[in-house]
Write a protein that holds these residues in place. Structure first.
Motif, mmCIF file in Angstrom:
data_model
loop_
_atom_site.group_PDB
_atom_site.id
_atom_site.type_symbol
_atom_site.label_atom_id
_atom_site.label_comp_id
_atom_site.label_asym_id
_atom_site.label_seq_id
_atom_site.Cartn_x
_atom_site.Cartn_y
_atom_site.Cartn_z
ATOM 1 N N GLY A 117 3.510 3.693 4.112
ATOM 2 C CA GLY A 117 3.076 2.598 3.267
ATOM 3 C C GLY A 117 3.322 1.240 3.913
ATOM 4 O O GLY A 117 3.680 1.156 5.098
ATOM 5 N N PRO B 251 1.956 5.188 0.824
ATOM 6 C CA PRO B 251 1.800 5.954 2.062
ATOM 7 C C PRO B 251 0.415 6.587 2.156
ATOM 8 O O PRO B 251 -0.096 7.137 1.183
ATOM 9 N N SER B 252 -0.184 6.470 3.337
ATOM 10 C CA SER B 252 -1.530 6.996 3.548
ATOM 11 C C SER B 252 -1.636 7.396 5.009
ATOM 12 O O SER B 252 -0.671 7.240 5.767
ATOM 13 N N ALA B 253 -2.766 7.878 5.434
ATOM 14 C CA ALA B 253 -2.951 8.271 6.824
ATOM 15 C C ALA B 253 -2.811 7.068 7.745
ATOM 16 O O ALA B 253 -2.235 7.150 8.839
ATOM 17 N N ASP B 254 -3.313 5.919 7.319
ATOM 18 C CA ASP B 254 -3.262 4.717 8.144
ATOM 19 C C ASP B 254 -1.837 4.167 8.217
ATOM 20 O O ASP B 254 -1.357 3.767 9.279
ATOM 21 N N HIS B 255 -1.161 4.157 7.070
ATOM 22 C CA HIS B 255 0.233 3.701 7.001
ATOM 23 C C HIS B 255 1.065 4.844 6.430
ATOM 24 O O HIS B 255 1.227 4.926 5.202
ATOM 25 N N ALA C 1 0.838 -1.194 0.000
ATOM 26 C CA ALA C 1 0.000 0.000 0.000
ATOM 27 C C ALA C 1 0.871 1.241 0.000
ATOM 28 O O ALA C 1 1.896 1.286 0.683
#
Lengths: 381, 291
Positions: free
Chosen positions: B68, B61-65, B59
């Motif tokens: 990533g 990079p995002s708010a959750d990770h 995944a």
């Protein structure tokens, strides 16, 4: 009165009549008469050799720093060792304290054979014999405060009581002219003269009997030199100290020493009381040394001649004769001087000289010498 | 009775220089921050470095990770934190082990001289013939792949540097007048060595440690990169870069980029500190006192 020892045998300074020699010292000295010398040095020899094996086998690069050096120092007396750089005077001092191991010879301190001591015994004896080094900048650990430096000898010699140690150190610092408020400073907050005072306090805090002064004022300004020398004389009287004073400045030597031994290439060539040596120098080297000392009179300086070649001729190997012979106007063409090494002999009570023709050079150059402050001697008309 | 001990002038002067040197202060602050984050990592971030989430593989990079995830769906931020702890921790172990071993051998060689000195010099010269990676590989071959073997190998390779500088310094300082003077007052050899010579070596040792740290972390990463260091699933920056680089072409750049960035920052900061410290702590023991 002049009793020249015609048989040519070596006269060890310690063999002479101690009582008489004690009497011959300058007036006002606190020398104990008739007592055994505090320090007796006999036949001290030290040769520095190259590290490489092949050079050792060829005996190349050998430097004979000391050859058969003998002298003694009475309690309360100051013996000066003078000579040019490389004459072995510092090596002699170092060997006396066994900071350098001599190759042979004996050092007797107050009846104790210093060279026979074990490491632990030597460490204990060190509280009775101390040294002040030439360089007041290098001889104090820059990480220690002044108080710690002066306390250290006490700590090393087992004074565990912190308060007593501190008190004694501060008392010593005040005695040498520093205030207790300066005790927590590091040594580099101080000038050269003050640092040498600190070094003196460190050396004297254990109440030693013998203090070796290895050119203690050479690194200092002339104005400060006098202060430190005065301090040393005061302390000597106060604490009945015995000094072995290494120096190359004859004026300083005359000021502080009761007796003076002149060294040349690792040998003592002449030894006499300070007065006698300046009045009546017998060895050509001593005469030249005295003539080389500057006098504040340009006419006198202009009238002087250099008696010796300034350096030994290049490539000359030390022969069997007198070490000074290649430079000496007296011995240059004399077979005896080039073939036979002159031994130290007593030519007048307490006056020892290692020369086949003592006093001859003085006669040859008497005129310029007579112009200096040094008066003619009645012993050598 | 409390005695106010005046601070030595060296310390005052040094503190003044340290305070005025913004680059040094910045680098030290950066290193402190990294150390804090790395140590406190498990409390700062809730993901487990080894927990695979097969629903969220690779995944971005995002708010959750934030950084990533990798090909097994493991959270990359958690793994970078974990990997940095492994790499920098192992680097610190190498530095300390090398410093201890090197100081002891250096003091022995410098103080005793003779046969001890000859033997130790010969040994360290032999060790220095090998590149650090080669030596570490040899130790890994002899033991088994993994961080401990690499740390041992790198420690063996780093101690000769300390030993040589310390040996030389001991010999230089031992010839100084203040050591002779301490000998003359009757101090034992032990006292001279530990109270008078060793304190003068501390700056040299610290300097060497700072210089070795960056190199050790890089060598550890290189060993991880070669597959001889940390073994899966252990997170280690070098190994993570190796694993991540295969995804570079397919567009998942974050897998190699973030561990690489952390490594770059940490090593650069220590190098800056080592460089500046060299100017401040003059290893010859002569101090620049700025008045």
């Amino acid at each position: 009165m002049t009793t020249i020892n015609d048989d040519g045998g070596t006269v060890r300074p310690g063999d002479g009549d101690a009582v008489e020699r004690g009497m011959r010292l300058g007036s006002g000295s606190a020398v104990e008469r008739g007592a055994r010398p505090l320090l007796e040095v006999h036949g001290l020899t030290k040769t520095y050799r190259s590290k490489s094996v092949s050079a050792r086998l060829r005996r190349a690069n050998e430097v004979k720093a000391l050859r058969e050096v003998s002298f003694d120092v009475m309690r309360g007396e100051t013996l000066g060792l003078v000579g040019e750089s490389g004459s072995g005077k510092s090596t002699a001092a170092s060997c006396v304290l066994r900071l350098t191991e001599p190759d042979s010879g004996s050092v007797t301190f107050d009846g104790v054979d210093v060279r026979a001591l074990s490491k632990a015994e030597l460490r204990r004896l060190r509280s009775r014999m101390q040294i002040v080094f030439q360089d007041p900048y290098g001889s104090l650990d820059p990480r220690f405060s002044v108080r710690e430096l002066v306390e250290e000898p006490l700590l090393v010699h087992g004074l565990r009581d912190e308060k007593a140690r501190r008190e004694r150190a501060l008392q010593m610092l005040e005695r040498v002219g520093l205030s207790a408020s300066q005790a927590e400073l590091n040594a580099h907050a101080f000038s050269g003269g003050q640092r040498q005072r600190i070094a003196i306090a460190r050396a004297l805090v254990l109440n030693p009997e013998l203090v070796v002064l290895d050119e203690p004022v050479t690194a200092l300004d002339v104005s400060v030199q006098a202060q430190v020398l005065n301090l040393l004389t005061e302390l000597q009287k106060e604490l009945n100290l015995t000094y072995l004073f290494i120096v190359h400045d004859l004026a300083v030597a005359q000021y502080l020493c009761h007796r003076i031994a002149v060294m040349y290439l690792g040998e003592i060539v002449e030894m006499a009381s300070s007065q006698e040596l300046f009045d009546n120098p017998l060895h050509p080297y001593t005469v030249t040394l005295l003539m080389a000392a500057p006098v504040p009179d340009p006419d006198v300086m202009a009238g002087r001649r250099t008696a010796l070649g300034t350096t030994a001729p290049a490539g000359s190997k030390p022969g069997p004769g007198c070490p000074l012979q290649p430079r000496c106007p007296v011995g240059m063409n004399r077979p005896e001087c080039s073939s036979q090494r002159p031994l130290l002999r007593e030519v007048a009570p307490g006056h020892l000289v290692a020369c086949h023709y003592p006093g001859e050079l003085k006669a040859a150059v008497a005129a310029p010498l007579a112009n200096t402050a040094i008066p003619e001697s009645p012993l050598n008309p | 009775m409390a005695v106010a001990v005046a601070e030595p002038r060296i310390a005052v002067a040094r503190r003044r220089i340290v305070q005025s040197d913004r680059v040094l202060v910045g680098a030290l602050a950066g290193l402190a921050l990294i150390a804090l984050i790395v140590v406190a990592g498990p409390f700062l971030w809730h993901y487990d470095a080894n927990a695979a989430d097969l629903t969220a593989q690779l995944a971005a990079p995002s708010a959750d990770h934030p950084l990533g995830t990798d090909n097994l769906g493991r959270d990359l931020l958690a793994r970078v934190l974990d990997g940095a702890r492994t790499s920098l921790g192992a680097g610190a172990v190498v530095v300390v082990a090398g410093a201890v071993l090197g100081s002891v051998t250096g003091l022995l060689a410098g103080a005793l001289g003779g046969m001890v000195d000859t033997a130790l010099t010969w040994l360290t010269n032999s060790i220095l013939c090998f590149p650090s990676i080669m030596l570490a590989m040899a130790v890994v071959m002899a033991l088994k792949p993994g961080i401990p073997a690499v740390v041992i190998g790198l420690s063996i390779h780093s101690f000769p540097w300390y030993m040589r500088t310390i040996r030389g310094e001991v010999m230089r300082i031992a010839a100084l007048d203040f050591v002779k003077s301490t000998n003359a007052i009757g101090a034992t050899q032990g006292r001279i060595l530990f109270r008078h010579i060793f304190p003068h070596l501390i700056s040299t040792i610290v300097l060497q440690m700072a210089a070795v740290f960056g190199a050790s972390v890089l060598s550890l990463a290189a060993m991880g990169f070669l597959g001889m260091g940390a073994q899966p699933p252990t997170a280690e920056l070098g190994a993570m870069i190796t694993e991540g680089q295969q995804f570079f072409l397919t567009g998942q750049w974050w897998l190699a980029a973030f561990p690489g960035l952390v490594l770059l920052i940490a090593v650069t900061l220590t190098t800056i500190v080592a460089d500046r410290a060299r100017e401040l702590l003059d290893p010859r023991g002569e101090y620049i006192v700025a008045d």
